[in-house]
Scaffold this motif. Structure first.
Motif, PDB file in Angstrom:
ATOM      1  N   ILE A  73      -9.164 -23.219 -51.693  1.00 18.97           N
ATOM      2  CA  ILE A  73     -10.242 -22.266 -51.401  1.00 18.97           C
ATOM      3  C   ILE A  73     -10.749 -21.615 -52.679  1.00 18.97           C
ATOM      4  N   ALA A  74      -9.845 -21.110 -53.501  1.00 18.11           N
ATOM      5  CA  ALA A  74     -10.252 -20.405 -54.720  1.00 18.11           C
ATOM      6  C   ALA A  74     -10.979 -21.331 -55.689  1.00 18.11           C
ATOM      7  N   LEU A  75     -10.456 -22.529 -55.901  1.00 17.11           N
ATOM      8  CA  LEU A  75     -11.095 -23.439 -56.851  1.00 17.11           C
ATOM      9  C   LEU A  75     -12.446 -23.926 -56.342  1.00 17.11           C
ATOM     10  N   PHE A  76     -12.579 -24.161 -55.045  1.00 17.16           N
ATOM     11  CA  PHE A  76     -13.892 -24.514 -54.487  1.00 17.16           C
ATOM     12  C   PHE A  76     -14.887 -23.377 -54.718  1.00 17.16           C
ATOM     13  N   LEU A  77     -14.457 -22.129 -54.489  1.00 20.92           N
ATOM     14  CA  LEU A  77     -15.352 -20.983 -54.673  1.00 20.92           C
ATOM     15  C   LEU A  77     -15.770 -20.824 -56.130  1.00 20.92           C
ATOM     16  N   TRP A  78     -14.834 -20.941 -57.063  1.00 26.10           N
ATOM     17  CA  TRP A  78     -15.166 -20.784 -58.482  1.00 26.10           C
ATOM     18  C   TRP A  78     -16.049 -21.919 -58.973  1.00 26.10           C
ATOM     19  N   HIS A  79     -15.809 -23.124 -58.480  1.00 23.81           N
ATOM     20  CA  HIS A  79     -16.658 -24.245 -58.848  1.00 23.81           C
ATOM     21  C   HIS A  79     -18.091 -24.000 -58.365  1.00 23.81           C
ATOM     22  N   ALA A  80     -18.230 -23.578 -57.134  1.00 30.18           N
ATOM     23  CA  ALA A  80     -19.562 -23.315 -56.578  1.00 30.18           C
ATOM     24  C   ALA A  80     -20.248 -22.172 -57.306  1.00 30.18           C
ATOM     25  N   ALA A  81     -19.510 -21.114 -57.621  1.00 34.25           N
ATOM     26  CA  ALA A  81     -20.110 -19.964 -58.303  1.00 34.25           C
ATOM     27  C   ALA A  81     -20.671 -20.368 -59.662  1.00 34.25           C
ATOM     28  N   HIS A  82     -19.898 -21.135 -60.414  1.00 37.76           N
ATOM     29  CA  HIS A  82     -20.344 -21.546 -61.747  1.00 37.76           C
ATOM     30  C   HIS A  82     -21.543 -22.485 -61.652  1.00 37.76           C
ATOM     31  N   ARG A  83     -21.522 -23.394 -60.684  1.00 39.09           N
ATOM     32  CA  ARG A  83     -22.642 -24.319 -60.514  1.00 39.09           C
ATOM     33  C   ARG A  83     -23.904 -23.559 -60.096  1.00 39.09           C
ATOM     34  N   ILE A  84     -23.779 -22.612 -59.183  1.00 35.66           N
ATOM     35  CA  ILE A  84     -24.943 -21.835 -58.752  1.00 35.66           C
ATOM     36  C   ILE A  84     -25.482 -20.994 -59.902  1.00 35.66           C
ATOM     37  N   TYR A  85     -24.604 -20.383 -60.660  1.00 35.15           N
ATOM     38  CA  TYR A  85     -25.032 -19.539 -61.782  1.00 35.15           C
ATOM     39  C   TYR A  85     -25.859 -20.339 -62.781  1.00 35.15           C
ATOM     40  N   HIS A  86     -25.393 -21.510 -63.137  1.00 37.16           N
ATOM     41  CA  HIS A  86     -26.120 -22.314 -64.114  1.00 37.16           C
ATOM     42  C   HIS A  86     -27.338 -23.007 -63.497  1.00 37.16           C
ATOM     43  N   THR A  87     -27.334 -23.255 -62.210  1.00 36.49           N
ATOM     44  CA  THR A  87     -28.518 -23.796 -61.549  1.00 36.49           C
ATOM     45  C   THR A  87     -29.629 -22.753 -61.512  1.00 36.49           C
ATOM     46  N   LEU A  88     -29.289 -21.482 -61.328  1.00 35.28           N
ATOM     47  CA  LEU A  88     -30.291 -20.423 -61.393  1.00 35.28           C
ATOM     48  C   LEU A  88     -30.974 -20.421 -62.752  1.00 35.28           C
ATOM     49  N   HIS A  89     -30.201 -20.622 -63.801  1.00 38.22           N
ATOM     50  CA  HIS A  89     -30.770 -20.698 -65.153  1.00 38.22           C
ATOM     51  C   HIS A  89     -31.716 -21.894 -65.270  1.00 38.22           C
ATOM     52  N   ASP A  90     -31.321 -23.028 -64.690  1.00 39.45           N
ATOM     53  CA  ASP A  90     -32.164 -24.219 -64.740  1.00 39.45           C
ATOM     54  C   ASP A  90     -33.483 -24.011 -63.999  1.00 39.45           C
ATOM     55  N   PHE A  91     -33.466 -23.195 -62.957  1.00 35.54           N
ATOM     56  CA  PHE A  91     -34.688 -22.894 -62.204  1.00 35.54           C
ATOM     57  C   PHE A  91     -35.538 -21.822 -62.863  1.00 35.54           C
ATOM     58  N   GLY A  92     -35.075 -21.294 -63.983  1.00 35.07           N
ATOM     59  CA  GLY A  92     -35.854 -20.319 -64.728  1.00 35.07           C
ATOM     60  C   GLY A  92     -35.650 -18.882 -64.300  1.00 35.07           C
ATOM     61  N   ILE A  93     -34.626 -18.622 -63.515  1.00 29.71           N
ATOM     62  CA  ILE A  93     -34.336 -17.243 -63.106  1.00 29.71           C
ATOM     63  C   ILE A  93     -33.611 -16.564 -64.254  1.00 29.71           C
ATOM     64  N   HIS A  94     -34.122 -15.423 -64.662  1.00 29.37           N
ATOM     65  CA  HIS A  94     -33.518 -14.690 -65.775  1.00 29.37           C
ATOM     66  C   HIS A  94     -32.130 -14.201 -65.363  1.00 29.37           C
ATOM     67  N   LEU A  95     -31.123 -14.676 -66.068  1.00 28.86           N
ATOM     68  CA  LEU A  95     -29.751 -14.323 -65.721  1.00 28.86           C
ATOM     69  C   LEU A  95     -29.357 -13.030 -66.413  1.00 28.86           C
ATOM     70  N   ASN A  96     -28.880 -12.114 -65.620  1.00 30.72           N
ATOM     71  CA  ASN A  96     -28.405 -10.835 -66.141  1.00 30.72           C
ATOM     72  C   ASN A  96     -27.100 -10.491 -65.440  1.00 30.72           C
TER      73      ASN A  96
END
Length: 121
Positions: A73-96
């Motif tokens: 559960i924990a590793l699936f959640l951390w994997h998804a969080a990191h992928r979503i965070y960097h996908t937001l950057h790829d979509f041009g959302i300003h990461l703060n």
């Protein structure tokens, strides 16, 4: 650049959790989806259903079983969080800090909830 002027990064632990979560999901994610989403509900295991409630409860109450469930559960959640965070950057959302907290905060909270739930069994 001089070694003293290099900027320190806090990304290494997140990349490690991302990699570990990706490895776990690649190795056992498909099997978990098959067993819990198809084989169990369709009765492919027969009368001795290994994913029945009683068997899974006994597995979760075993310390090694609980550790396995928590790790998945924990590793699936951390994997998804990191992928979503960097996908937001790829979509041009300003990461703060807000987006960082949204992604990694949910993973941390979900990990804590999983740990507490497993310890209370």
């Amino acid at each position: 650049m001089k070694p003293s002027t290099l900027k320190h990064s806090n990304q290494a632990p997140f990349w490690m959790l991302f990699g570990a979560g990706g490895m776990v999901s690649a190795l056992i994610g498909v099997a978990l989806v098959f067993m819990t989403g198809l084989a169990g509900p369709l009765g492919l295991f027969g009368a001795a259903n290994p994913i029945g409630y009683e068997n899974l409860l006994a597995f979760a109450r075993n310390p090694l079983g609980a550790l396995f469930i928590f790790a998945v559960i924990a590793l699936f959640l951390w994997h998804a969080a990191h992928r979503i965070y960097h996908t937001l950057h790829d979509f041009g959302i300003h990461l703060n800090a807000f987006w960082w907290l949204c992604c990694y905060g949910v993973a941390a909270l979900g990990s804590v909830v999983a740990l507490v739930s497993l310890l209370r069994m």
